[in-house]
Design an enzyme around this catalytic site. Sequence first.
Site, mmCIF file in Angstrom:
data_model
loop_
_atom_site.group_PDB
_atom_site.id
_atom_site.type_symbol
_atom_site.label_atom_id
_atom_site.label_comp_id
_atom_site.label_asym_id
_atom_site.label_seq_id
_atom_site.Cartn_x
_atom_site.Cartn_y
_atom_site.Cartn_z
ATOM 1 N N ARG A 269 0.819 -1.215 0.000
ATOM 2 C CA ARG A 269 0.000 0.000 0.000
ATOM 3 C C ARG A 269 0.850 1.260 0.000
ATOM 4 O O ARG A 269 0.583 2.200 -0.749
ATOM 5 C CB ARG A 269 -0.952 -0.022 1.206
ATOM 6 N N PHE A 405 -6.142 -2.242 -6.720
ATOM 7 C CA PHE A 405 -4.979 -2.962 -6.178
ATOM 8 C C PHE A 405 -4.859 -2.811 -4.665
ATOM 9 O O PHE A 405 -5.243 -1.791 -4.100
ATOM 10 C CB PHE A 405 -3.698 -2.374 -6.782
ATOM 11 N N GLU A 406 -4.240 -3.807 -4.025
ATOM 12 C CA GLU A 406 -3.868 -3.759 -2.600
ATOM 13 C C GLU A 406 -5.055 -3.446 -1.693
ATOM 14 O O GLU A 406 -4.938 -2.699 -0.722
ATOM 15 C CB GLU A 406 -2.748 -2.727 -2.369
ATOM 16 N N GLY A 407 -6.200 -4.014 -2.004
ATOM 17 C CA GLY A 407 -7.423 -3.694 -1.280
ATOM 18 C C GLY A 407 -8.061 -2.472 -1.901
ATOM 19 O O GLY A 407 -7.408 -1.434 -2.051
#
Length: 587
Positions: A269, A405-407
Site C-alpha cells: 500500500r 490494487f492492494e485492497g
Amino acid sequence: MVRRLAVIADRKLSNKGGGWLLDKPEQIFTPEDFDDTTRMIQETVRQFVEKEYRPVAEAMEHGALEHNIPLLRKSGELGLLGVEVGEEYGGLDLPKTVSTVIAEALAGTGGFSVTYGVQTSIGLLPLVYWGTKEQKDKYLAKLVSGELIAAYCLTEPQSGSDAMGAKTRAELSADGKYYILNGTKMWISNAGFAHLFTVFAKTPEGLTAFLVERDTPGLRLGGEEKKMGIKASSTRQVFLEDVKVPVENVLGELGKGHKIAFNVLNVGRYKLGAGAIGGAKGALELSAKYAQERVAFGQPIANFGLIKQKLAEMASRIFVGESAVYRTMGMIDQALSSLDKANAAEAVLAGIEEYAIEASIIKVLGSEVLDYVVDEGVQIHGGYGYSAEYEIERAYRDSRINRIFEGTNEINRLLIPGMLLRRAMKGELPLFDAAMKLQKELLEPSFEEPEDKEMAQLEGLKKLALAVLGLAALKYGKQIEEEQEVLAVAADILIDIFAAESALLRARKLGGGVYADMAALYLYQALDRAQAAALSILPRLAEGDEMRLMASAARRLTKHDPADLVEVRRRIAQKVLEAGGYPQPKA
C-alpha cells in the site's frame, strides 16, 4: 514483539501510528532529507527507465511481454530487486524509504512497474519474513538477481477482497510428505513468466501459504487477461489440479497465512501510494508541456485561466500526496532503526504494522491524486488526450487499477477508522479520553483569534474527526463495522487531516513560497469537504438538541475566512509552467 511495543511506547505520541490525530509533530521527514545513497539510487532508476525501458515500451504495450524478463534481470544487476533483502542473499538491506523512492521513480513504466512491484514486494517479501533458512537458501538469492521471477496467488474468482473466503484447498497426503492443492486463482500478476508462486489455500488449521514451483504437475495457466491498462504486465488465472507440494514448502505456520496476506499488503500500500505520486508527476509534466505548445485563439492555452486552475490543482495535490508518503516512510524507518535485531523479520513486520493506518491513507490518497491528475491531463490535451498516440492516454488507462490494487479504496476507507478505534479499545491510543474531553470543550467554546490560523484550522479538523468517531463508537459500539457510510466519512476527514498537516509542516520547513500556497489551497478545500461530510452523517449519529449542537460545532471547527483562490492557483500555475511540470523542491 515485547521489545517492539516497548520502543514504540517510549516514542512521542505524534510519531505513533494514528497518534497524529491527538498530537502535532514539530518536524517530519520529507524528500529534502534524502541521503546521498537514496539520491544515487533514484538517479540509477531514472537512467534505467530511459536506457532500458523506453526503447521497448511501445512493444510491451502491444503484447511483447517477454521484455519484462530481461528488464527484471537488469534491475537485479543494478541491485534494485534486493533493496529490502539481507546482504547474505545478495541484497542491499536499505531503509524502506529507498524502496519507496524506487517505486515512485518507476511509475512511468506502467505495466513494468507492476511486474517489478510484484517481484520486490508481495513476491519475495513473504519469503524474507516468513521463510525458513532452507527456503531462503533455495530461492531468495535467485529472486534478488532476477534469475527467478515471483508471483503471489491470493485472489480467487469468488472471493475478491475477502481473502478469508478462499475456496482453494490443501489436503495432506496419506504419507504426510505432500499437500495436494486444488483451486483457482485469478488476477495473478507475473503469472505468464513466473517461476515461483506463493499460493494461499485452506488447510484444516486455516489459511496457509505454500511455495509452488512453476513446473509442478497440475499447475496450469490461463490466457493473458484483456485489460484496460497496465498492458505491459502479465495477468493470468492459475489453475491448481491435484498439485503436490512438499511439506517443506509450507511458508510460515499452518493456518497463519492471513498474517502473511495482510501484513505484506501494508508494504504494497505505501509503495503503491508512492508510485501513484510518481505517475502523477509524469502526467503533470506531459500536461504542462502540452499546454505551452498548444496554441488556440492566437496564444498558448497555458495562458488561459481555466488551464492554470487545472495545473495548480494537479501540482497542489501532488505536493500534498508526496509529503504524506515520505512523512510515513520517515516514521517507519525511524521506528525500525530502534528495534532489536535479534528477531529482525518479526520486528520489521511489527514496525510496519504500527503504521498500517498511514499505509492505507497514502494508498487511497495517492491513487486518487493520480486519477485526478491524469483525468485533468486528458482534458488539457483535448481530443488528442483521447488518442493512443499521446502518452497521457496510456497514463489515464494505467492509473485506474490503483484504486483496486492492494485492497480497494472502499476497503481501505473502512480500515482507517476501524484500526484507529481498535487501537483505542486496546488502550494503545487515548482516543476516547480525548473525545470525552472534547465534549466538554464543545459546550464552552473559545472565540479567541488564534495566532497561527492554519494550525488552528488543522486542530479544528482533528476535533471534528474525534467528535465523529466518538459519537459513532458511543452509538454503535462493536456494530460500527456495519455503518460503512459513517466510517467512510470519518476516513475522508482523517485522510485530509494527515495529508494537509504533512503538506503544511513541509511547506514551513521549505520556507513557504509556492509550497505554502499549495498546502494552503489543499487545507482550505479540506475544511469545506470536512464540514459537508460531517453534516451529512450527523443526523445518523445524534438527534434533537445533541444533533444541533454537533452541527453547530462542525461549522465552527471548520470555519475559515474567504480567500482569493484564483490568485493562489495562478501563482502555483506559474511555477508549474516555469518548471515544465511539478516544481520539485530542491534539497
